[in-house]
Write a protein that holds these residues in place. Structure first.
Motif, mmCIF file in Angstrom:
data_model
loop_
_atom_site.group_PDB
_atom_site.id
_atom_site.type_symbol
_atom_site.label_atom_id
_atom_site.label_comp_id
_atom_site.label_asym_id
_atom_site.label_seq_id
_atom_site.Cartn_x
_atom_site.Cartn_y
_atom_site.Cartn_z
ATOM 1 N N LYS A 1 40.053 17.046 -11.121
ATOM 2 C CA LYS A 1 40.206 18.339 -10.435
ATOM 3 C C LYS A 1 39.032 18.660 -9.522
ATOM 4 C CE LYS A 1 43.136 20.268 -13.975
ATOM 5 N NZ LYS A 1 43.358 21.329 -14.943
ATOM 6 N N VAL A 2 38.087 17.722 -9.399
ATOM 7 C CA VAL A 2 36.866 17.982 -8.639
ATOM 8 C C VAL A 2 36.828 17.219 -7.321
ATOM 9 C CG1 VAL A 2 34.351 17.813 -8.709
ATOM 10 C CG2 VAL A 2 35.607 18.375 -10.781
ATOM 11 N N VAL A 3 37.225 15.958 -7.352
ATOM 12 C CA VAL A 3 37.091 15.085 -6.177
ATOM 13 C C VAL A 3 38.210 15.374 -5.188
ATOM 14 C CG1 VAL A 3 36.984 12.707 -5.377
ATOM 15 C CG2 VAL A 3 35.991 13.316 -7.581
ATOM 16 N N LYS A 4 37.818 15.664 -3.963
ATOM 17 C CA LYS A 4 38.766 15.980 -2.899
ATOM 18 C C LYS A 4 39.070 14.721 -2.099
ATOM 19 C CE LYS A 4 38.470 20.284 -3.970
ATOM 20 N NZ LYS A 4 39.434 20.787 -4.902
ATOM 21 N N ASN A 5 40.230 14.690 -1.466
ATOM 22 C CA ASN A 5 40.624 13.564 -0.626
ATOM 23 C C ASN A 5 40.172 13.848 0.807
ATOM 24 O OD1 ASN A 5 41.735 11.210 0.247
ATOM 25 N ND2 ASN A 5 43.838 11.940 0.225
ATOM 26 N N ILE B 1 29.555 14.761 -1.668
ATOM 27 C CA ILE B 1 28.525 14.318 -2.609
ATOM 28 C C ILE B 1 28.941 14.795 -3.996
ATOM 29 C CG2 ILE B 1 26.095 14.454 -3.253
ATOM 30 C CD1 ILE B 1 25.520 15.120 -0.287
ATOM 31 N N TYR B 2 28.929 13.858 -4.938
ATOM 32 C CA TYR B 2 29.352 14.156 -6.301
ATOM 33 C C TYR B 2 28.263 13.773 -7.289
ATOM 34 C CZ TYR B 2 33.829 14.620 -4.051
ATOM 35 O OH TYR B 2 34.837 15.034 -3.220
ATOM 36 N N ARG B 3 27.980 14.679 -8.202
ATOM 37 C CA ARG B 3 27.011 14.431 -9.269
ATOM 38 C C ARG B 3 27.787 13.951 -10.497
ATOM 39 N NH1 ARG B 3 24.379 19.172 -9.433
ATOM 40 N NH2 ARG B 3 22.942 18.385 -7.873
ATOM 41 N N ALA C 1 31.184 9.925 -1.578
ATOM 42 C CA ALA C 1 32.496 9.287 -1.583
ATOM 43 C C ALA C 1 33.488 10.110 -0.774
ATOM 44 C CB ALA C 1 33.003 9.134 -3.008
ATOM 45 N N MET C 2 34.512 9.434 -0.250
ATOM 46 C CA MET C 2 35.555 10.105 0.530
ATOM 47 C C MET C 2 36.737 10.542 -0.323
ATOM 48 S SD MET C 2 35.550 7.848 3.985
ATOM 49 C CE MET C 2 36.351 9.038 5.033
ATOM 50 N N ASN C 3 36.946 9.861 -1.452
ATOM 51 C CA ASN C 3 38.074 10.181 -2.331
ATOM 52 C C ASN C 3 37.813 9.562 -3.705
ATOM 53 O OD1 ASN C 3 38.867 7.412 -2.134
ATOM 54 N ND2 ASN C 3 39.934 7.891 -0.228
#
Length: 70
Positions: free
Chosen positions: A9-13, A20-22, A39-41
């Motif tokens: 539910k966090v990573v967007k496409n 940027i994701y932790r 990341a992009m997706n």
């Protein structure tokens, strides 16, 4: 848990830009750690995560959480 479940539910496409994701995880010694990845997706994030697991000394399913930075 694995990166897909943690980031469901966090990573967007994103098509043209990186997010940027932790990622919080547990290493093979039982210690908690975190890192930030661009990341992009979810596919891109999973590929990066799995490629870095040996360097981080952790298993692919050792993810505690994923959160978007910024």
């Amino acid at each position: 848990m694995n990166i897909r479940r943690a980031g469901r539910k966090v990573v967007k496409n994103l098509h043209k830009e990186y997010g940027i994701y932790r990622i919080g995880f547990v290493n093979i010694y039982g210690g908690e750690d975190e890192t930030e990845l661009d990341a992009m997706n979810i596919n891109d994030l999973e590929r990066l995560w799995l490629s870095l697991c040996p360097e981080f000394e952790c298993k692919g399913n050792s993810v505690c959480y994923v959160e978007r930075v910024g």
